[in-house]
Design an enzyme around this catalytic site. Sequence first.
Site, PDB file in Angstrom:
ATOM      1  N   ARG A  31      -0.019  12.586  -0.100  1.00  0.00           N
ATOM      2  CA  ARG A  31      -1.064  13.606  -0.204  1.00  0.00           C
ATOM      3  C   ARG A  31      -0.543  14.977   0.242  1.00  0.00           C
ATOM      4  O   ARG A  31       0.392  15.069   1.043  1.00  0.00           O
ATOM      5  CB  ARG A  31      -2.282  13.202   0.613  1.00  0.00           C
ATOM      6  N   ASN A  71       0.494   5.806  -0.274  1.00  0.00           N
ATOM      7  CA  ASN A  71      -0.409   6.946  -0.325  1.00  0.00           C
ATOM      8  C   ASN A  71       0.405   8.199  -0.058  1.00  0.00           C
ATOM      9  O   ASN A  71       1.163   8.243   0.918  1.00  0.00           O
ATOM     10  CB  ASN A  71      -1.495   6.769   0.759  1.00  0.00           C
ATOM     11  N   HIS A 104       0.860  -1.190   0.000  1.00  0.00           N
ATOM     12  CA  HIS A 104       0.000   0.000   0.000  1.00  0.00           C
ATOM     13  C   HIS A 104       0.888   1.228   0.000  1.00  0.00           C
ATOM     14  O   HIS A 104       1.927   1.250   0.668  1.00  0.00           O
ATOM     15  CB  HIS A 104      -0.872   0.004   1.259  1.00  0.00           C
ATOM     16  N   ILE A 140     -17.596   5.336  -3.051  1.00  0.00           N
ATOM     17  CA  ILE A 140     -17.465   4.045  -2.362  1.00  0.00           C
ATOM     18  C   ILE A 140     -16.529   3.092  -3.095  1.00  0.00           C
ATOM     19  O   ILE A 140     -15.671   2.454  -2.487  1.00  0.00           O
ATOM     20  CB  ILE A 140     -18.863   3.397  -2.194  1.00  0.00           C
ATOM     21  N   GLU A 141     -16.687   2.983  -4.414  1.00  0.00           N
ATOM     22  CA  GLU A 141     -15.866   2.019  -5.151  1.00  0.00           C
ATOM     23  C   GLU A 141     -14.386   2.393  -5.100  1.00  0.00           C
ATOM     24  O   GLU A 141     -13.529   1.522  -5.086  1.00  0.00           O
ATOM     25  CB  GLU A 141     -16.358   1.876  -6.595  1.00  0.00           C
ATOM     26  N   SER A 142     -14.079   3.698  -5.068  1.00  0.00           N
ATOM     27  CA  SER A 142     -12.677   4.113  -4.942  1.00  0.00           C
ATOM     28  C   SER A 142     -12.158   3.829  -3.537  1.00  0.00           C
ATOM     29  O   SER A 142     -11.019   3.411  -3.359  1.00  0.00           O
ATOM     30  CB  SER A 142     -12.524   5.608  -5.239  1.00  0.00           C
ATOM     31  N   GLY A 175     -19.789   9.722   2.689  1.00  0.00           N
ATOM     32  CA  GLY A 175     -20.338   9.547   1.347  1.00  0.00           C
ATOM     33  C   GLY A 175     -19.337   9.778   0.232  1.00  0.00           C
ATOM     34  O   GLY A 175     -19.680  10.324  -0.812  1.00  0.00           O
ATOM     35  N   GLY A 176     -18.090   9.399   0.429  1.00  0.00           N
ATOM     36  CA  GLY A 176     -17.099   9.467  -0.651  1.00  0.00           C
ATOM     37  C   GLY A 176     -17.428   8.464  -1.748  1.00  0.00           C
ATOM     38  O   GLY A 176     -18.399   7.713  -1.642  1.00  0.00           O
TER      39      GLY A 176
END
Lengths: 398, 398
Positions: free
Chosen positions: B204, B202, B200, B359-361, B356-357
């Site tokens: 930002r 990330n 993983h 969801i699939e991402s 509510g971002g």
Amino acid sequence: MPSCATIVSPPSYAIPFFTSTSSTSSPTAKLLSKRRWNPLIQTKTMTSLGSKGAVRAGVSIEKETPEAERPETFLRGGDTAEALSSSSSVRARFEKMIREAQDSVCDAIEAADGGAKFKEDVWSRPGGGGGISRVLQDGAVWEKAGVNVSVVYGVMPPDAYRAAKGAAASPDEKPGPVPFFAAGISSVLHPKNPFAPTMHFNYRYFETDAPKDAPGAPKQWWFGGGTDLTPAYIFEEDVKHFHSIQKQACDKFDPTFYPRFKKWCDDYFYIKHRGERRGLGGIFFDDLNDYDQEMLLSFATECANSVVPSYIPIIEKRKDTPFTDHQKAWQQLRRGRYVEFNLVYDRGTTFGLKTGGRIESILVSLPLTSRWEYDHKPEEGSEEWKLLDACINPKEWI
Amino acid sequence: MPSCATIVSPPSYAIPFFTSTSSTSSPTAKLLSKRRWNPLIQTKTMTSLGSKGAVRAGVSIEKETPEAERPETFLRGGDTAEALSSSSSVRARFEKMIREAQDSVCDAIEAADGGAKFKEDVWSRPGGGGGISRVLQDGAVWEKAGVNVSVVYGVMPPDAYRAAKGAAASPDEKPGPVPFFAAGISSVLHPKNPFAPTMHFNYRYFETDAPKDAPGAPKQWWFGGGTDLTPAYIFEEDVKHFHSIQKQACDKFDPTFYPRFKKWCDDYFYIKHRGERRGLGGIFFDDLNDYDQEMLLSFATECANSVVPSYIPIIEKRKDTPFTDHQKAWQQLRRGRYVEFNLVYDRGTTFGLKTGGRIESILVSLPLTSRWEYDHKPEEGSEEWKLLDACINPKEWI
């Protein structure tokens, strides 16, 4: 009636309770781990922490101790005198009921599975009470079936009691620790065949005594629970059968119960980030105490007794139905949704995880296997789509 | 520097942001969904809601809109003039960096997989910005690989800004909405072979402007991110290789970075209810702004560029190693732990789900398949036990 449910009566495996983490490893706590109940020592432990200590320690669950055999009762000897009063008699009868329900559900599961046997773990906790976890894994019919009971009691920190009462503390109000009792049965049954539905049920009873320094204050009690069905494919006759048996159980007590508890179930098992329920519902209720206590004990008993007749006939019908890889994968995707609900939303699970409950008992609700595909959308009009549609738009089945 | 991280810079797929739900469906919001930036309209929308409206609406993410093709930049045309200033130039260069990293990581994954291709979804959001989600599923080497970038901007309600500043509002302090910018790349790569580790990463970047009615207040910015490895079996040479490349990247900038960010990683990816980390760590940092901004941009770039050399050689070595069903089942159990961490603890995931971002991402980080066995304990001294031990007691690998 104030609502304690968000804190103290979760619909899951471990009945959580409030105590101080610090007491578990203290010499006093070690004394408490003996079976014999000594309220003086327990009181002393809590008092020596003081309300500030209890608040600082927050909400936590003592570590459980494995036991070689299950006791006749998890209630303490010291409760015997009290047992003559109506309140503690409900405790004793509720424990008897959930332990009988555990036996009868496990017997029915083993009979339908036709070979696999439940493995039993008995545990006690130093502060009071214990539980019996039973798990059947990799059977002929079920990939994982857990049926747990727990009976725990202890003392809530004053802040938790205040939160439970839903009232702000007034500056001169200093209630002491509040004794409580919580007992429940909880079960999740995940079959292998994608046409055989998952089922969950949970029934629980909760009591608090008057705070130790306010003996005049009323005791409080409530019931909670429910039974719900989670298929990967809809067989309308199965869902109707399941809901009908739930309705029959409800109707024996109050005609408003089924419609009210059916909606409550649809609302509770909602995976908010998906906009869908995890399954096709059933009944769910919590904080129930605005009826006669005996009536609610009978109602919870009726509900627990309805588990086998509402579920096993469906399993018998579907357990050997041939299926494709595609259908198995869809079941696994729905199992993924089950995991999402339980880990993100289920109050009992999230509370248990955050407070250090018996992890294996809490997470036995998770399926043996599950699946997440990126952006999976069933073809419109397909059997998979119909199930999803019913999870998004709950239906009246009877 | 105040910490905004618990609210606004989660280490996951969707960069969340603060806006009013009500503005999404309003006619004004529809105007805003045009690419051309019109600060007057946006200001008017926010003002018409007033600070009370924004607070009431709480934290929420606007629904994304699918786009047919990826834009040259997710920055608005209106930013061009501003782009000459050093601050917005960091924005533009950070976007460029993460989009190049997305391309190079995806190229390396496709090359190592030897057949499967990423599927791309481009999305924009009415309030500003958008993202590119790329997923490779059921390849020869990876069962699921997601590499996402997002670049979003908007306006934080005053309360969120106050929370971010970590300061209580004084009675006469009435800051207006606070413009913010957030961009990030996030990726989880789950291989099929149980000897090939999950990885993983990330990275930002986050900025807030001065509140609209306090133009003199300072802008704020910070960086966050990390890269970590989650094997099911330990090959010491692999773990050493991975950590060495991370350390090399760190050492180019500050000798304290690797030890500090290695420990931060061990602390962050902790599954509290299990008492174990999800994997063997790497580096992790957040809220980083107490260094030169240009230096931290270079550092984040170096970290992103280290992903491929730290990971792909391990995959090349392990992707075809023969394995048993037992070893596959252990990998699946560790995948279950991955799911537990992401759904219960990961700030980005839990924040994204609750607000509510996309969801699939967000949930592309979950493995294709996972497993939970009741009370599974690896045999002491076994390879599985060694991995678990290293997750419980983090080691120094180099």
